[in-house]
Design a protein around this motif. Structure first.
Motif, mmCIF file in Angstrom:
data_model
loop_
_atom_site.group_PDB
_atom_site.id
_atom_site.type_symbol
_atom_site.label_atom_id
_atom_site.label_comp_id
_atom_site.label_asym_id
_atom_site.label_seq_id
_atom_site.Cartn_x
_atom_site.Cartn_y
_atom_site.Cartn_z
ATOM 1 N N THR A 223 0.827 -1.206 0.000
ATOM 2 C CA THR A 223 0.000 0.000 0.000
ATOM 3 C C THR A 223 0.858 1.251 0.000
ATOM 4 O OG1 THR A 223 -1.812 -1.145 1.091
ATOM 5 C CG2 THR A 223 -1.775 1.264 1.269
ATOM 6 N N ARG A 224 1.995 1.222 0.726
ATOM 7 C CA ARG A 224 2.907 2.370 0.686
ATOM 8 C C ARG A 224 3.439 2.589 -0.725
ATOM 9 N NH1 ARG A 224 7.114 0.788 4.543
ATOM 10 N NH2 ARG A 224 5.888 -0.996 5.221
ATOM 11 N N ALA A 225 3.816 1.513 -1.405
ATOM 12 C CA ALA A 225 4.295 1.642 -2.783
ATOM 13 C C ALA A 225 3.193 2.180 -3.689
ATOM 14 C CB ALA A 225 4.788 0.277 -3.282
ATOM 15 N N TRP A 226 1.972 1.702 -3.489
ATOM 16 C CA TRP A 226 0.827 2.188 -4.263
ATOM 17 C C TRP A 226 0.618 3.682 -4.022
ATOM 18 C CZ3 TRP A 226 -3.951 4.045 -2.394
ATOM 19 C CH2 TRP A 226 -4.979 4.142 -3.339
ATOM 20 N N ALA A 227 0.720 4.105 -2.766
ATOM 21 C CA ALA A 227 0.527 5.520 -2.441
ATOM 22 C C ALA A 227 1.636 6.388 -3.031
ATOM 23 C CB ALA A 227 0.464 5.696 -0.925
ATOM 24 N N MET A 228 2.862 5.889 -3.031
ATOM 25 C CA MET A 228 3.976 6.661 -3.584
ATOM 26 C C MET A 228 3.762 6.986 -5.053
ATOM 27 S SD MET A 228 6.286 7.488 -1.345
ATOM 28 C CE MET A 228 7.752 7.806 -2.326
ATOM 29 N N ASP A 229 3.073 6.110 -5.771
ATOM 30 C CA ASP A 229 2.778 6.364 -7.187
ATOM 31 C C ASP A 229 1.626 7.335 -7.371
ATOM 32 O OD1 ASP A 229 4.777 4.653 -8.066
ATOM 33 O OD2 ASP A 229 3.453 2.907 -8.143
ATOM 34 N N ARG A 230 0.970 7.724 -6.275
ATOM 35 C CA ARG A 230 -0.226 8.570 -6.359
ATOM 36 C C ARG A 230 -0.159 9.758 -5.404
ATOM 37 N NH1 ARG A 230 -1.017 3.448 -7.356
ATOM 38 N NH2 ARG A 230 -2.505 2.797 -8.977
ATOM 39 N N LEU A 231 1.050 10.208 -5.088
ATOM 40 C CA LEU A 231 1.184 11.301 -4.126
ATOM 41 C C LEU A 231 0.480 12.574 -4.573
ATOM 42 C CD1 LEU A 231 4.872 11.037 -2.851
ATOM 43 C CD2 LEU A 231 2.782 10.408 -1.652
ATOM 44 N N ALA A 232 0.384 12.792 -5.873
ATOM 45 C CA ALA A 232 -0.261 14.012 -6.367
ATOM 46 C C ALA A 232 -1.777 13.988 -6.178
ATOM 47 C CB ALA A 232 0.072 14.225 -7.843
ATOM 48 N N GLN A 233 -2.331 12.809 -5.882
ATOM 49 C CA GLN A 233 -3.767 12.675 -5.730
ATOM 50 C C GLN A 233 -4.169 12.806 -4.264
ATOM 51 O OE1 GLN A 233 -4.980 8.929 -7.443
ATOM 52 N NE2 GLN A 233 -3.588 9.140 -9.189
ATOM 53 N N PRO A 234 -5.395 13.241 -4.000
ATOM 54 C CA PRO A 234 -5.892 13.195 -2.612
ATOM 55 C C PRO A 234 -5.992 11.739 -2.169
ATOM 56 C CG PRO A 234 -7.278 14.591 -3.990
ATOM 57 C CD PRO A 234 -6.380 13.835 -4.921
ATOM 58 N N LEU A 235 -5.408 11.407 -1.046
ATOM 59 C CA LEU A 235 -5.435 10.036 -0.540
ATOM 60 C C LEU A 235 -5.985 10.053 0.882
ATOM 61 C CD1 LEU A 235 -1.947 8.722 -1.771
ATOM 62 C CD2 LEU A 235 -4.195 8.092 -2.673
ATOM 63 N N THR A 236 -7.087 9.375 1.073
ATOM 64 C CA THR A 236 -7.695 9.317 2.392
ATOM 65 C C THR A 236 -7.266 8.054 3.121
ATOM 66 O OG1 THR A 236 -9.660 8.123 1.654
ATOM 67 C CG2 THR A 236 -9.696 10.541 1.484
ATOM 68 N N LEU A 237 -7.430 8.075 4.420
ATOM 69 C CA LEU A 237 -7.116 6.892 5.215
ATOM 70 C C LEU A 237 -7.991 5.719 4.788
ATOM 71 C CD1 LEU A 237 -5.471 5.725 7.517
ATOM 72 C CD2 LEU A 237 -7.129 6.673 9.130
ATOM 73 N N GLU A 238 -9.229 6.016 4.429
ATOM 74 C CA GLU A 238 -10.132 4.957 3.977
ATOM 75 C C GLU A 238 -9.637 4.325 2.676
ATOM 76 O OE1 GLU A 238 -12.013 7.355 6.931
ATOM 77 O OE2 GLU A 238 -11.019 7.921 5.045
ATOM 78 N N GLN A 239 -9.104 5.155 1.763
ATOM 79 C CA GLN A 239 -8.571 4.603 0.513
ATOM 80 C C GLN A 239 -7.355 3.707 0.768
ATOM 81 O OE1 GLN A 239 -8.211 8.534 -1.395
ATOM 82 N NE2 GLN A 239 -9.269 7.656 -3.160
ATOM 83 N N LEU A 240 -6.491 4.156 1.668
ATOM 84 C CA LEU A 240 -5.309 3.352 1.982
ATOM 85 C C LEU A 240 -5.707 2.027 2.610
ATOM 86 C CD1 LEU A 240 -3.060 6.182 3.472
ATOM 87 C CD2 LEU A 240 -2.810 5.113 1.233
ATOM 88 N N ALA A 241 -6.608 2.074 3.566
ATOM 89 C CA ALA A 241 -7.064 0.844 4.201
ATOM 90 C C ALA A 241 -7.773 -0.059 3.198
ATOM 91 C CB ALA A 241 -7.985 1.175 5.375
#
Length: 322
Positions: A223-241
């Motif tokens: 999930t951290r790797a997935w988030a790193m590819d999407r840092l420019a996007q709004p990312l919520t805790l719910e999306q990460l979970a």
């Protein structure tokens, strides 16, 4: 054609020096090069009197220099030591203390791990923030109550005096020095050559008392790797979970156990790092840097960058760009 004169670095090998830390300045600063392959640092090692010292690892260190080397240094590095005297009584050789105080007038001082006790014993950390190994926190505070010890951080940059936590945190601090001096591209090249990360997440808390949990299918690395590819996007805790296929509560607990940080704080750190890289390596306007780093607005970027490193985006760019 010869390049500019390299930055002079003096490394102090004291009795009981930790061998791995003694070698870190040579392996990190010593291999840093400019775009034309010219060395950016010259790293040399000294003892108090030029005589051999015994390393904590069971072998002797032979050097070519004594404390006079500090007169030429622009940076002085004090690796960690297991020498009982300074760690038990907070006292160091008066010759060493005097030489360090003199060097402080023209050089920046860097301690690795328990090397902070050496700087503190010389009176060079009084009233200043510092870091040392978490295991030595209680004793350090007893010996040096005038030092503002931060037991959580991997390293402290207080301008002309810097200090790091345990052995691997010395890598973090020395890479930070390269990055501060010459930008992220040079620091990343040094990190790659040594097969280490250019920076690490979190602080010492994640290493205290219990090791990091083993990587499993229920971990948060993917999930951290997935988030790193999407840092420019709004990312919520719910999306990460949701990406990790777990509840918010479980995800947050696992994430903190693995990184030492909450998901939200981790995201801010990654976005600050992305913004710093863009400010250093591109001419993008600040509002575009903010957008690509995921802060949305220039105002938000300014607030977060100032909170993280104490400077505004344009001031940071003037310091590190080119």
């Amino acid at each position: 054609m010869p390049g500019p004169a390299p930055h002079e670095v003096a490394v102090l090998a004291l009795d009981g020096v930790v061998g791995l830390e003694l070698g870190l300045p040579h392996r990190l600063l010593g291999i840093a090069e400019d775009a034309d392959g010219h060395p950016l640092y010259r790293v040399r090692t000294a003892t108090v009197d030029g005589a051999p010292v015994r390393a904590a690892d069971g072998w002797s260190v032979l050097v070519d220099h004594d404390l006079s080397l500090l007169d030429e240094a622009a940076t002085v590095v004090v690796p960690g030591t297991e020498h009982a005297e300074v760690l038990r009584t907070g006292q160091v050789d008066p010759r060493l203390a005097a030489a360090l105080r003199t060097a402080a007038g023209h050089a920046r001082l860097v301690s690795l791990c328990t090397g902070a006790s050496v700087l503190a014993a010389a009176g060079l950390l009084d009233g200043r923030p510092a870091a040392t190994h978490w295991r030595d926190t209680e004793r350090f505070r007893e010996l040096f109550p005038q030092v503002h010890l931060d037991p959580d951080v991997l390293f402290v940059d207080d301008g002309d005096v810097l200090s790091s936590a345990g052995v691997a945190a010395g890598v973090d601090l020395l890479l930070h020095l390269v990055r501060r001096d010459h930008g992220s591209d040079v620091a990343t090249a040094v990190a790659r050559r040594n097969v280490v990360a250019p920076w690490r997440e979190g602080g010492q808390t994640q290493f205290v008392a219990a090791p990091l949990p083993p990587a499993t299918g229920s971990g948060t690395a993917a999930t951290r790797a997935w988030a790193m590819d999407r840092l420019a996007q709004p990312l919520t805790l719910e999306q990460l979970a949701g990406h990790a296929a777990t509840s918010v509560r479980t995800f947050t607990r696992r994430f903190r156990a693995e990184t030492g940080l909450s998901p939200q704080r981790w995201l801010v750190q990654q976005r600050v790092q992305r913004a710093r890289h863009l400010l250093e390596s591109t001419d993008l306007p600040v509002d575009q840097v903010a957008e690509q780093a995921g802060f949305g607005t220039a105002t938000s970027l300014r607030q977060h960058l100032h909170a993280a490193i104490g400077v505004a985006p344009l001031a940071y760019r003037r310091t590190f760009r080119g």
